[in-house]
Write an enzyme that holds these catalytic residues in place. Structure first.
Site, short mmCIF file in Angstrom:
data_model
loop_
_atom_site.label_atom_id
_atom_site.label_comp_id
_atom_site.label_asym_id
_atom_site.label_seq_id
_atom_site.Cartn_x
_atom_site.Cartn_y
_atom_site.Cartn_z
N CYS A 142 -9.49 16.25 23.67
CA CYS A 142 -10.60 16.05 24.61
C CYS A 142 -11.90 16.62 24.06
CB CYS A 142 -10.25 16.71 25.95
SG CYS A 142 -9.83 18.44 25.76
N GLU A 201 -10.62 18.39 34.50
CA GLU A 201 -10.97 18.37 33.07
C GLU A 201 -10.75 16.93 32.63
OE1 GLU A 201 -12.16 20.86 31.48
OE2 GLU A 201 -11.86 22.26 33.12
P1 NAP Z 1 -4.13 10.06 32.76
O1 NAP Z 1 -3.53 8.73 32.56
O2 NAP Z 1 -5.30 10.16 33.66
O3 NAP Z 1 -2.95 11.00 33.25
C1 NAP Z 1 -3.14 12.36 33.44
C2 NAP Z 1 -2.06 12.92 34.34
O4 NAP Z 1 -2.22 12.40 35.65
C3 NAP Z 1 -0.64 12.56 33.91
O5 NAP Z 1 0.19 13.68 34.10
C4 NAP Z 1 -0.26 11.45 34.88
O6 NAP Z 1 1.12 11.33 35.08
C5 NAP Z 1 -0.95 11.98 36.13
N1 NAP Z 1 -1.10 11.01 37.21
C6 NAP Z 1 -1.37 9.70 37.13
N2 NAP Z 1 -1.41 9.16 38.37
C7 NAP Z 1 -1.16 10.17 39.24
C8 NAP Z 1 -1.04 10.27 40.66
N3 NAP Z 1 -1.20 9.20 41.43
N4 NAP Z 1 -0.76 11.46 41.22
C9 NAP Z 1 -0.59 12.55 40.45
N5 NAP Z 1 -0.67 12.52 39.10
C10 NAP Z 1 -0.97 11.35 38.50
O7 NAP Z 1 -4.61 10.70 31.39
P2 NAP Z 1 -3.82 10.80 30.02
O8 NAP Z 1 -3.77 9.43 29.43
O9 NAP Z 1 -2.55 11.58 30.16
O10 NAP Z 1 -4.81 11.74 29.18
C11 NAP Z 1 -5.84 11.25 28.37
C12 NAP Z 1 -7.18 11.63 28.92
O11 NAP Z 1 -7.22 13.02 29.22
C13 NAP Z 1 -8.29 11.40 27.93
O12 NAP Z 1 -9.28 10.65 28.56
C14 NAP Z 1 -8.79 12.80 27.58
O13 NAP Z 1 -10.17 12.87 27.28
C15 NAP Z 1 -8.45 13.58 28.78
N6 NAP Z 1 -8.23 14.99 28.45
C16 NAP Z 1 -9.12 15.92 28.88
C17 NAP Z 1 -8.92 17.26 28.58
C18 NAP Z 1 -9.87 18.32 29.06
O14 NAP Z 1 -9.53 19.50 28.94
N7 NAP Z 1 -11.02 17.98 29.58
C19 NAP Z 1 -7.81 17.65 27.84
C20 NAP Z 1 -6.93 16.66 27.41
C21 NAP Z 1 -7.15 15.34 27.73
P3 NAP Z 1 1.98 10.16 34.38
O15 NAP Z 1 1.94 10.43 32.92
O16 NAP Z 1 3.33 10.34 34.97
O17 NAP Z 1 1.32 8.87 34.74
#
Ligand code: NAP
Length: 523
Positions: free
Chosen positions: A296, A257
């Site tokens: 999102c 997602e």
């Molecule tokens: P992100 O930076 O991609 O992080 C998402 C998750 O991935 C976090 O829990 C992060 O942990 C983890 N992560 C990062 N590197 C990883 C690795 N190497 N191995 C395993 N996990 C890892 O995204 P975000 O800033 O939290 O969220 C914002 C984005 O999410 C926006 O672009 C939004 O559009 C999208 N979003 C989409 C939906 C949907 O349902 N489609 C819903 C909500 C948000 P850490 O925090 O520890 O780095």
């Protein structure tokens, strides 16, 4: 002294070594907790979930799993006020924004408790009817779905620490898999508290629930083909995780997602001052400012017939003026800060990029005239409405997600074909909304947009008063979207269970297969 958040793995609480990552109150800039996973043995944690939690949850009937989900909902509800307050402190949410996350999570657990519970005493699904395969009526084919004997790894984004956890947990646990949740570190204090409530309440057998609070470390290097990964977050992180050798080489299922440039289209039949016009204003205003635009599903691209753009600019500006930004603990404040310093920087950089191709109609980069000493270090961004007069050439508007209180208004010529071509430029959305009473226009939009959308929200006069807006994700409808939106699918009632189960075809003697299927539930 700063709170040190713990992970819950292998049936016990684990405190990471070292200084850890600071978690910040985004309204004040003050540190509220730290999280570290240094020293955590991810391999053993996953093994424990598979070997202890897996057999325990697979031994439960659907009715038992439904009851477990209901207990989870009730345990969280009993601590609702505490969770709402923590949501404001740890995520900068107004009370309304906090309810959207926390009540949404509790309701999703309850909804799945009912849906899964109704499947009764079965432990797996019998999928469809018997299919005759030869001249003999005894030689038949059937399909079954059994829970995978691995662990469901749930990696969540920062914006919904409770709903994000609950919507994935409800489906995986309902299907019969133990879960390992990895909330985004920045807002993990809320998920950590929720997990502590659930563990204290004893809602699930040992090993069924686990949580990694802090960096993921080498977690995904230890996946097996029977595990699944459900990820919510940015497209960039998703691409990196999807291409990991441990995932690719073992064909581990990954659901993504990701981000999406959601759209809203105002039909050519909608006049200023009409019910649908006002609904459009209200829902755009809400989407831009609820959770400071960090949703999102928020509408980012607004397509309006060219002859209505000037009126819409002025009406939307007025709507945004009425939504007060400030301290989220104060009643009446509708717009809080974005969640983190990096999110704040990215939002400002994103607005600047969009401004290279757009005119600014409302707001500005930064906190505007918010003067409050207590909030001087908070991550506030005024709601910004932009207009791109030539949406065909303004590529950035269709590609750059600004995850904050920002949307761009664009003209189109009033034809469904033109509007859908512009929507499609986003490369796939979680949700697109069409505001129109014109059934021909709406039908054309449906035919053009289904392949590009996870959900289509048709707002018309007759259902206007029931509209919950496109931002609300419902447990009974699928959530996810093609292409840019990640290509994933979650929820959708019982449809969602399939991701956590193996569908297998059985061929054989009808009475013999019937005997094997005695412990299943026909769907
Ligand atoms: P992100 O930076 O991609 O992080 C998402 C998750 O991935 C976090 O829990 C992060 O942990 C983890 N992560 C990062 N590197 C990883 C690795 N190497 N191995 C395993 N996990 C890892 O995204 P975000 O800033 O939290 O969220 C914002 C984005 O999410 C926006 O672009 C939004 O559009 C999208 N979003 C989409 C939906 C949907 O349902 N489609 C819903 C909500 C948000 P850490 O925090 O520890 O780095």
């Amino acid at each position: 002294m700063t709170t040190r958040l713990k992970s819950y793995v292998s049936g016990e609480w684990f405190l990471g070594e070292g200084d850890g990552t600071p978690l910040i109150n985004p309204s004040t800039g003050q540190e509220i907790a730290r999280a570290s996973t240094v020293g955590l043995d991810c391999k053993s944690a996953l093994h424990y979930s598979r070997s202890v939690g897996g057999p325990a949850i697979r031994a439960m009937s659907f009715a038992d799993r439904g009851a477990m989900l209901q207990s989870m909902a009730e345990a969280l509800h009993a601590h609702r006020e505490e969770l709402l307050a923590l949501s404001t402190e740890s995520g900068g949410n107004t009370r309304g924004d906090a309810k959207f996350d926390i009540d949404g999570g509790i309701q999703t657990l309850s909804a799945y408790a009912k849906m899964v519970g109704k499947l009764g005493e079965g432990k797996f699904l019998i999928d469809g009817d018997s299919i005759r395969l030869s001249r003999s009526p005894r030689f038949v084919g059937r399909h079954v779905q059994l829970p995978l004997p691995g662990v469901a790894i749930h990696i969540n984004a920062f914006n919904f620490p409770i709903w994000g956890f609950a919507e994935k947990a409800a489906v995986a646990l309902g299907a019969g898999m133990p879960i390992c949740v990895k909330p985004a570190t920045s807002t993990s204090a809320l998920t950590a508290r929720a997990m502590a409530i659930l563990i204290e309440a004893g809602v699930a057998p040992n090993g069924v629930l686990s949580m990694i609070c802090g960096g993921a470390g080498d977690l995904l290097e230890h996946v097996t083909p029977q595990d699944v990964v459900a990820f919510t977050g940015s497209a960039a992180t998703a691409a990196m995780l999807r291409s990991m050798p441990s995932i690719v080489n073992q064909s581990v299922r990954v659901n993504v997602e990701a981000d999406s440039l959601n759209a809203a289209v105002l039909g050519p039949d909608v006049e200023p001052g009409s019910v649908l016009w006002d609904l459009f204003l209200m829902e755009v205003g809400k989407d831009m400012t609820q959770k400071a635009g960090q949703k999102c599903t928020a509408m980012r691209r607004l397509f309006v017939p060219a002859n209505q753009v000037d009126q819409m600019k002025s009406d939307l500006s007025q709507e945004l003026d009425s939504l007060q930004m400030g301290n989220p603990t104060v009643k009446g404040v509708r717009v809080g800060p974005v969640a983190t310093a990096s999110q704040w920087k990215d939002t400002q950089a994103g607005i600047a990029e969009l401004m290279e191709h757009c005119d600014c109609v409302h707001g500005e980069i930064g906190r505007g005239n918010l003067v409050d000493e207590e909030l001087a270090n908070g991550y506030f961004q005024t709601p910004v409405l932009l207009v791109a007069n030539d949406p065909d050439s303004a590529e950035t508007v269709h590609h750059r997600e600004v995850f904050g209180p920002v949307a761009t208004l664009m003209p189109y010529d009033g034809l469904a074909q033109s509007a859908s071509t512009l929507v499609q430029k986003g490369g796939g959305t979680l949700v697109t909304s069409v505001y129109s009473d014109d059934r021909t226009f709406a039908s054309e939009m449906m035919m053009q947009l289904v392949p590009y959308s996870g959900r289509l929200n048709f707002a018309s006069r007759k259902v206007a008063e029931h509209s919950m807006g496109p931002g609300t994700v419902l447990p009974t409808l699928v959530h996810g979207g093609p292409g840019r939106a990640g290509g994933g699918e979650e929820l959708g009632g019982l449809r969602g269970l399939s991701f956590y189960m193996q569908r297998t075809a059985l061929q054989g003697d009808d009475p013999m297969l019937a005997k094997m299927l005695e412990l299943g539930t026909q769907v």
